[in-house]
Write a protein that holds these residues in place. Structure first.
Motif, PDB file in Angstrom:
ATOM      1  N   VAL A 105      -3.628  21.801  15.511  1.00 41.27           N
ATOM      2  CA  VAL A 105      -4.800  22.465  14.916  1.00 41.27           C
ATOM      3  C   VAL A 105      -5.045  21.884  13.541  1.00 41.27           C
ATOM      4  CG1 VAL A 105      -5.775  24.639  14.180  1.00 41.27           C
ATOM      5  CG2 VAL A 105      -4.342  24.558  16.218  1.00 41.27           C
ATOM      6  N   VAL A 106      -6.295  21.603  13.237  1.00 39.59           N
ATOM      7  CA  VAL A 106      -6.671  20.995  11.963  1.00 39.59           C
ATOM      8  C   VAL A 106      -7.198  22.071  11.028  1.00 39.59           C
ATOM      9  CG1 VAL A 106      -8.130  19.279  10.864  1.00 39.59           C
ATOM     10  CG2 VAL A 106      -7.227  18.828  13.136  1.00 39.59           C
ATOM     11  N   ASP A 107      -6.696  22.124   9.826  1.00 36.85           N
ATOM     12  CA  ASP A 107      -7.259  23.018   8.815  1.00 36.85           C
ATOM     13  C   ASP A 107      -7.974  22.200   7.778  1.00 36.85           C
ATOM     14  OD1 ASP A 107      -5.227  21.829   7.411  1.00 36.85           O
ATOM     15  OD2 ASP A 107      -4.031  23.660   7.159  1.00 36.85           O
ATOM     16  N   LYS A 108      -8.338  22.843   6.720  1.00 38.43           N
ATOM     17  CA  LYS A 108      -9.124  22.135   5.702  1.00 38.43           C
ATOM     18  C   LYS A 108      -8.283  21.277   4.783  1.00 38.43           C
ATOM     19  CE  LYS A 108      -9.057  26.006   2.413  1.00 38.43           C
ATOM     20  NZ  LYS A 108      -9.876  26.912   1.570  1.00 38.43           N
ATOM     21  N   TYR A 109      -6.951  21.322   4.956  1.00 37.67           N
ATOM     22  CA  TYR A 109      -6.107  20.541   4.043  1.00 37.67           C
ATOM     23  C   TYR A 109      -5.477  19.311   4.720  1.00 37.67           C
ATOM     24  CZ  TYR A 109      -6.511  24.721   1.203  1.00 37.67           C
ATOM     25  OH  TYR A 109      -7.000  25.762   0.478  1.00 37.67           O
ATOM     26  N   SER A 110      -4.970  19.500   5.854  1.00 39.75           N
ATOM     27  CA  SER A 110      -4.246  18.348   6.461  1.00 39.75           C
ATOM     28  C   SER A 110      -4.215  18.495   7.958  1.00 39.75           C
ATOM     29  CB  SER A 110      -2.827  18.260   5.916  1.00 39.75           C
ATOM     30  OG  SER A 110      -2.076  19.405   6.314  1.00 39.75           O
ATOM     31  N   ILE A 111      -3.669  17.461   8.606  1.00 35.10           N
ATOM     32  CA  ILE A 111      -3.414  17.496  10.030  1.00 35.10           C
ATOM     33  C   ILE A 111      -1.970  17.110  10.261  1.00 35.10           C
ATOM     34  CG2 ILE A 111      -4.249  15.114  10.268  1.00 35.10           C
ATOM     35  CD1 ILE A 111      -5.020  15.836  13.095  1.00 35.10           C
ATOM     36  N   THR A 112      -1.320  17.856  11.030  1.00 36.28           N
ATOM     37  CA  THR A 112       0.079  17.564  11.313  1.00 36.28           C
ATOM     38  C   THR A 112       0.147  16.921  12.686  1.00 36.28           C
ATOM     39  OG1 THR A 112       0.798  19.424  10.007  1.00 36.28           O
ATOM     40  CG2 THR A 112       2.373  18.515  11.567  1.00 36.28           C
ATOM     41  N   ARG A 113       0.636  15.695  12.696  1.00 36.94           N
ATOM     42  CA  ARG A 113       0.703  14.970  13.969  1.00 36.94           C
ATOM     43  C   ARG A 113       2.117  14.561  14.315  1.00 36.94           C
ATOM     44  NH1 ARG A 113      -2.849   9.697  15.727  1.00 36.94           N
ATOM     45  NH2 ARG A 113      -2.056   9.593  17.880  1.00 36.94           N
ATOM     46  N   TYR A 114       2.910  14.122  13.314  1.00 41.09           N
ATOM     47  CA  TYR A 114       4.242  13.605  13.578  1.00 41.09           C
ATOM     48  C   TYR A 114       5.279  14.554  13.004  1.00 41.09           C
ATOM     49  CZ  TYR A 114       1.697   9.326  14.455  1.00 41.09           C
ATOM     50  OH  TYR A 114       0.831   8.394  14.942  1.00 41.09           O
ATOM     51  N   SER A 115       6.473  14.504  13.583  1.00 46.06           N
ATOM     52  CA  SER A 115       7.590  15.301  13.070  1.00 46.06           C
ATOM     53  C   SER A 115       8.326  14.523  12.007  1.00 46.06           C
ATOM     54  CB  SER A 115       8.541  15.656  14.213  1.00 46.06           C
ATOM     55  OG  SER A 115       9.154  14.449  14.701  1.00 46.06           O
ATOM     56  N   THR A 116       9.238  15.248  11.327  1.00 43.08           N
ATOM     57  CA  THR A 116      10.045  14.583  10.286  1.00 43.08           C
ATOM     58  C   THR A 116      10.931  13.530  10.898  1.00 43.08           C
ATOM     59  OG1 THR A 116      10.036  16.657   9.062  1.00 43.08           O
ATOM     60  CG2 THR A 116      11.624  15.003   8.384  1.00 43.08           C
ATOM     61  N   GLY A 117      11.455  13.842  12.081  1.00 43.59           N
ATOM     62  CA  GLY A 117      12.297  12.838  12.745  1.00 43.59           C
ATOM     63  C   GLY A 117      11.537  11.575  13.071  1.00 43.59           C
ATOM     64  N   GLU A 118      10.238  11.779  13.534  1.00 40.40           N
ATOM     65  CA  GLU A 118       9.445  10.587  13.823  1.00 40.40           C
ATOM     66  C   GLU A 118       9.079   9.843  12.553  1.00 40.40           C
ATOM     67  OE1 GLU A 118       7.200  11.422  17.999  1.00 40.40           O
ATOM     68  OE2 GLU A 118       6.237  12.038  16.144  1.00 40.40           O
ATOM     69  N   TRP A 119       8.922  10.619  11.461  1.00 46.85           N
ATOM     70  CA  TRP A 119       8.638   9.961  10.182  1.00 46.85           C
ATOM     71  C   TRP A 119       9.806   9.119   9.752  1.00 46.85           C
ATOM     72  CZ3 TRP A 119      10.880  11.013   5.269  1.00 46.85           C
ATOM     73  CH2 TRP A 119      10.260  10.368   4.195  1.00 46.85           C
ATOM     74  N   ARG A 120      11.041   9.686   9.891  1.00 45.52           N
ATOM     75  CA  ARG A 120      12.230   8.914   9.519  1.00 45.52           C
ATOM     76  C   ARG A 120      12.396   7.692  10.435  1.00 45.52           C
ATOM     77  NH1 ARG A 120      14.764  14.283   9.014  1.00 45.52           N
ATOM     78  NH2 ARG A 120      14.982  14.784   6.809  1.00 45.52           N
ATOM     79  N   LYS A 121      12.102   7.933  11.755  1.00 43.09           N
ATOM     80  CA  LYS A 121      12.189   6.795  12.655  1.00 43.09           C
ATOM     81  C   LYS A 121      11.171   5.716  12.280  1.00 43.09           C
ATOM     82  CE  LYS A 121      12.801   7.194  16.984  1.00 43.09           C
ATOM     83  NZ  LYS A 121      12.630   7.546  18.398  1.00 43.09           N
ATOM     84  N   ASN A 122      10.005   6.192  11.870  1.00 45.13           N
ATOM     85  CA  ASN A 122       9.006   5.217  11.422  1.00 45.13           C
ATOM     86  C   ASN A 122       9.477   4.483  10.187  1.00 45.13           C
ATOM     87  OD1 ASN A 122       6.282   4.019  11.488  1.00 45.13           O
ATOM     88  ND2 ASN A 122       6.096   5.073   9.528  1.00 45.13           N
ATOM     89  N   ASN A 123      10.137   5.220   9.256  1.00 42.98           N
ATOM     90  CA  ASN A 123      10.687   4.567   8.071  1.00 42.98           C
ATOM     91  C   ASN A 123      11.737   3.529   8.460  1.00 42.98           C
ATOM     92  OD1 ASN A 123       9.058   6.159   6.483  1.00 42.98           O
ATOM     93  ND2 ASN A 123      10.632   7.698   6.043  1.00 42.98           N
ATOM     94  N   GLN A 124      12.610   3.979   9.392  1.00 42.15           N
ATOM     95  CA  GLN A 124      13.631   3.030   9.836  1.00 42.15           C
ATOM     96  C   GLN A 124      12.990   1.803  10.491  1.00 42.15           C
ATOM     97  OE1 GLN A 124      16.194   4.493  12.904  1.00 42.15           O
ATOM     98  NE2 GLN A 124      17.864   3.079  12.380  1.00 42.15           N
TER      99      GLN A 124
END
Length: 508
Positions: A105-124
């Motif tokens: 769900v999109v609000d007026k501030y942000s959109i949440t698409r990825y999890s923290t784990g996926e973010w860390r995996k993306n960093n890795q």
């Protein structure tokens, strides 16, 4: 559809309104983190918000921006519900996360698409140096390939240089053989040319004995008729002329063979010199190629040279051609050498035959001269005797004539006596007395003696005439023999003194 039955069109894994079977709930919890009650979910109840428990990271855990052992691959459950005043959204990150209708769900501030784990995996993933590793691997592999390539090129170049050195060695060996053959055929050609000059000189020298023999024959035709005989000397002179003609025929045939052989020698020399020149050019090029390096100043690009040229031959044919070229040239040289032997044999044997025939002719001339001299001596002796006998006969004739004159006196005396007695005595006194018979007998004897002496005079005159005629014959024969001696001994012998020797024939 019954109200108690779940809607088959609803997603059993995403939609919370639909009832989820117990088995699927277990699979879902095993796939992600277990759900906990979100204290921040609406409706708001005061006093229920408590601080979250601290996250405990095991020792030796990677940095917080890299994947942690506690990370879940199915996403985090936010403190707020999917709908509410904040509407932060709630998403289960499953393989169907990218499908339409399951977006957060999109609000007026942000959109949440990825999890923290996926973010860390993306960093890795971002921090993982894939290109660098590839670059390092490519660099190492490239360096190794370059080393291998240069080693291969160096080995190929060394092998090529070794092959070139071997080729140069082979070329030098064949070039030395060909050069030796060129020198041999050149020397043979020059030697054959010298022998040809000798043969031509021998042909020129052969004109002298032919001229000598013909001149001797012509001179002997000037002999007087009694000596115009076909004696042994004449026969030997004719043989000598015939031998000279045969020797000239052999010389001319040999000279024609020499001319043909000279053409063969020149052709073989040109062929072997072309072969020698080609080998020298090839040797020079191969030496130049062997001395070339990648740092040479003469190297250029030559597109399309890595192929066999149209006129390229096989190594076997090249070796066959080299050996055949040497063999053909050697055969021509051997033929020339054999012809030189035949040439010198013809010259030497011809000169020896000429010498033998000249000696036989000289011997026959010497015998003829000796016989003529002996005959001339006998003729001169006979002439002397004839002259003496002629003188004696002339003296005898004079004596006979004197005797006849004396007999004439006696005859006149007897005739006078008889005339006186026959015509002067008278009558009977003219009788046939003994004195008359004696006078008659005396007169008869005188007449007979005179007649006999006259016969003797006539005979002496006849003998004197015969002696004079014989004297003329002797003098004519002596002149004839002197003429023959002059021709044979003086003219022919002087001319034949210039008869060439076999050494002169051999020297040309």
């Amino acid at each position: 559809m019954a109200s108690g039955e779940p809607n088959k069109m609803d997603c059993p894994y995403i939609c919370p309104e639909s009832g989820i079977p117990q088995e699927k709930q277990k699979e879902y919890l095993q796939a992600g983190m277990s759900r906990v009650e979100n204290p921040h979910a609406s409706p708001y109840v005061p006093g229920r918000i408590v601080p979250p428990p601290p996250r405990i990271y095991p020792p030796g855990a990677p940095p917080k921006y890299l994947p942690q052992p506690t990370d879940s691959t199915s996403g985090d459950i936010l403190g707020m519900g999917p709908v509410g005043p904040w509407a932060a959204g709630h998403v289960d990150w499953t393989p169907q996360a990218g499908m339409t209708g399951v977006r957060p769900v999109v609000d007026k501030y942000s959109i949440t698409r990825y999890s923290t784990g996926e973010w860390r995996k993306n960093n890795q993933y971002i921090l993982t140096p894939r290109a660098t590793d590839k670059a390092k691997a490519a660099e190492a592999q490239t360096k190794k390939d370059l080393d291998d390539a240069f080693n291969n090129i160096r080995n190929k170049g060394d092998d090529t240089n070794n092959k070139l050195q071997k080729r140069i060695k082979d070329l030098k060996s064949w070039q030395a053989k060909v050069e030796k053959m060129v020198q041999a055929i050149t020397d043979e050609t020059m030697t054959l040319d010298q022998y040809r000059a000798r043969l031509k000189g021998a042909c020129r020298i052969l004109m002298m004995p032919e001229a000598i023999s013909k001149e001797c024959l012509e001179l002997r035709t000037n002999r007087y008729e009694p000596d115009l005989v076909r004696d042994d000397a004449e026969q030997e002179l004719i043989k000598e002329v015939a031998i000279v003609g045969e020797i000239r025929r052999v010389f001319l045939e040999t000279l024609a063979k020499v001319e043909v052989q000279m053409e063969k020698n020149k052709a073989a020399k040109v062929s072997i010199e072309f072969d020698w020149s080609d080998k020298m050019v090839s040797l020079k090029l191969d030496r130049q190629n062997l001395s070339m390096t990648p740092e040479s100043n003469l190297i250029l690009y030559h597109p399309g040279v890595a192929r066999w040229p149209e006129n390229a031959t096989t190594l076997e044919y090249w070796e066959h051609y080299c050996s055949e070229s040497l063999r053909n040239c050697e055969e021509v040289r051997k033929e020339s050498e054999d012809l030189r032997g035949d040439l010198m044999t013809a010259i030497i044997k011809g000169g020896q035959d000429m010498k033998i025939q000249a000696d036989r002719t000289n011997e026959a001339l010497a015998e003829a001269i000796s016989a003529t001299e002996q005959m001339c001596e006998h003729l001169e002796a006979n002439l002397k005797e004839n002259l003496q006998k002629t003188a004696d006969i002339e003296n005898l004739i004079d004596h006979l004539k004197d005797s006849l004159r004396k007999i004439d006196e006696s005859c006149k005396l007897s005739m006078t006596r008889l005339h006186t007695r026959n015509y002067d005595r008278p009558g009977v006194e003219n009788c046939r007395d003994e004195a008359q018979y004696a006078l008659i007998a005396e007169h008869k004897a005188i007449k007979e003696t005179a007649e006999s002496l006259n016969n003797k005079v006539r005979e002496a005159e006849t003998i004197r005439c015969e002696l004079m005629k014989y004297r003329g014959d002797l003098e004519k024969e002596i002149a004839c023999k002197r003429k023959s001696l002059l021709i044979d001994q003086d003219r022919c012998s002087r001319v034949r003194a210039h008869m060439p020797s076999p050494e002169e024939f051999a020297s040309g």
